[in-house]
Design an enzyme around this catalytic site. Structure first.
Site, short mmCIF file in Angstrom:
data_model
loop_
_atom_site.label_atom_id
_atom_site.label_comp_id
_atom_site.label_asym_id
_atom_site.label_seq_id
_atom_site.Cartn_x
_atom_site.Cartn_y
_atom_site.Cartn_z
N GLU A 86 0.81 -1.21 0.00
CA GLU A 86 0.00 0.00 0.00
C GLU A 86 0.84 1.26 0.00
O GLU A 86 1.97 1.28 0.51
CB GLU A 86 -0.92 0.03 1.22
CG GLU A 86 -2.14 -0.86 1.03
CD GLU A 86 -3.34 -0.35 1.78
OE1 GLU A 86 -4.43 -0.83 1.53
OE2 GLU A 86 -3.19 0.54 2.63
N CYS A 107 -4.80 1.32 10.29
CA CYS A 107 -3.87 0.22 10.05
C CYS A 107 -4.58 -1.10 9.75
O CYS A 107 -4.12 -1.87 8.93
CB CYS A 107 -2.95 0.04 11.25
SG CYS A 107 -1.89 1.46 11.51
#
Ligand code: SF4
Length: 437
Positions: A114, A428
């Site tokens: 990511e 997260c």
């Protein structure tokens, strides 16, 4: 040949040694060597580098500085750019974008990581005089995707204290725009890019969901730098005119993939044209990595952030088991060896875990610790991002502000990071889910 040439598998006796490897990630010198090996002049290597890193071309057939016959020949030899591609883009109402980046040539495991784009940053570089100097805009610079735990993918103040499930029920339910082809507008005056250095992570910080992936693999220099160029391309960033900051704080521990991390930095500085003073690398405290980093030349060395997250070894070892191997004193000793630029500061990143690291005595102990180092330093405070399956709690905004006040009153510069992109489920926990998807 340069250090990047290790990325090319040489197959002696064959006219085209790199046919199956992406070219992206090789510097101009390595590209020149490859072209010479197939009987072309070396200057074609510079042209190829210019096309990949400045013009951001992803297809050699569009490289019009090459004669058509050469383009056809390279196509026949299966030479290709192979830059990492944005497979999915999730757009926030506040302009933040999160991307699933897909890598060419990797097997099914570790195929994606990511990256995040934050227009206007998140205030994380407030107080960093070195950057302000470089910008000529003191006091206004704001940057920073922090470590995973500190990532801008955090909750808004009003949402703090809730668990992730309360505010982000599931990733597929996100209202985010996943249409990769949609170019965002350019309504930003500066931006921060946060990229990954590994798929997953082996460090096992207890507050971080990425840790639950374990380490899947290291990213290559081209895969690390390619995330940046893909984002520059998407946002039509004009280097030299637009203010861009880069943070190595996505998935992974950069200093456990040191060679590829630094090869990516060299590529980004020498070929892409980014300034190392606009880059920050965050480490969980890998002492041998910090010692190597201290030897890097200033013109290639990003700024350094230490993901501290606790005021003493006892608490730190509980939340970051890596501390048993390299306790705080050993980290500080290694950091002292890093020659700082004029007015540059070390950043200590500090995730506030409710009841664990956010109490007044922790603030006082942290202030004493930072002052004792004698280092030019500042502290970035981040309220913990809740994640499923992790039992910590998020401190209230008042607690965070009181913590900051204690540090400031003790003479330690301290800043609170602002949350960005919460509506794209960018905490997260979502990062891990996305990579697994
Ligand atoms: S080093 Fe960073 S990515 Fe790795 S487990 Fe710790 S916080 Fe997560």
């Amino acid at each position: 040949m340069t250090e990047n040439s290790q990325l090319v598998r040489l197959d002696s006796g064959e006219p085209s040694p790199a046919t199956r490897e992406p070219l992206f990630g090789l510097d101009a010198e390595s590209l020149a060597s490859l072209l010479v090996e197939i009987g072309e002049p070396a200057f074609r290597g510079r042209q190829l580098a210019e096309a990949m890193y400045h013009q951001r071309l992803t297809d050699i057939s569009a490289l019009t500085t090459f004669p058509l016959a050469l383009r056809r020949r390279l196509a026949d030899l299966d030479w290709r750019v192979g830059r990492p591609a944005i497979a999915k883009a999730f757009q926030s109402a506040d302009g933040t974008e999160r991307y699933l980046i897909e890598f060419e040539g990797s097997g099914p495991k570790g195929k994606t990581a990511e990256a995040v784009w934050m227009p206007e940053g998140d205030g994380g570089e407030a107080g960093d005089s070195a950057t302000e100097d470089a910008e000529g805009d003191p006091g206004k610079q704001a940057v920073g995707c922090p470590t995973q735990a500190e990532c801008p993918r955090s909750l808004a103040p009003g949402d703090r204290g809730k668990h992730e499930e309360d505010v982000a029920p599931s990733f597929p339910a996100a209202s985010a725009d996943e249409r990769v082809g949609d170019r965002p507008n350019r309504a930003w005056s500066r931006a921060t890019v946060c990229i990954s250095s590994q798929v997953g992570c082996a460090v096992n910080c207890q507050f971080c969901l990425t840790a639950k992936l374990g380490l899947q693999r290291n990213l290559t220099a081209g895969e690390i730098a390619g995330q940046v160029v893909a984002l520059l391309d998407r946002h039509a960033v004009r280097l030299g005119r637009d203010r861009l900051n880069l943070v190595f704080m996505g998935m992974g521990e950069p200093f456990l993939n040191y060679d590829n991390f630094m090869a990516a930095v060299r590529l980004l500085v020498r070929e892409v044209g980014l300034s190392p003073q606009r880059m920050t690398v965050s480490t969980s405290g890998i002492v041998p990595g910090i010692e190597r980093f201290a030897l890097e030349p200033a013109d290639l060395r990003p700024k350094l952030a230490i993901s501290l997250n606790a005021p003493n070894d006892r608490i730190r070892a509980a939340v970051m088991p890596i501390n048993r191997k390299w306790p705080i004193a050993s980290i500080i000793e290694a950091v002292r060896r890093v020659p700082l630029r004029p007015r540059e500061r070390i950043t200590f990143e500090y995730v506030l875990l409710g009841g664990v690291t956010d109490q007044p005595e922790h603030a006082r102990e942290l202030a004493a610790l930072v002052r004792r180092t004698g280092l030019p330093a500042k502290v970035n405070l981040i309220a913990w991002n809740p994640g499923p399956g992790i039992q910590y709690t998020t401190p209230s905004p008042v607690t965070v502000e009181q913590f900051q006040r204690t540090l400031v009153d003790a003479g330690v510069p301290a800043y609170i990071r602002q949350p960005r992109g919460r509506d794209i489920f960018a905490a997260c926990g979502q990062l891990k889910r996305t990579v697994e998807a």
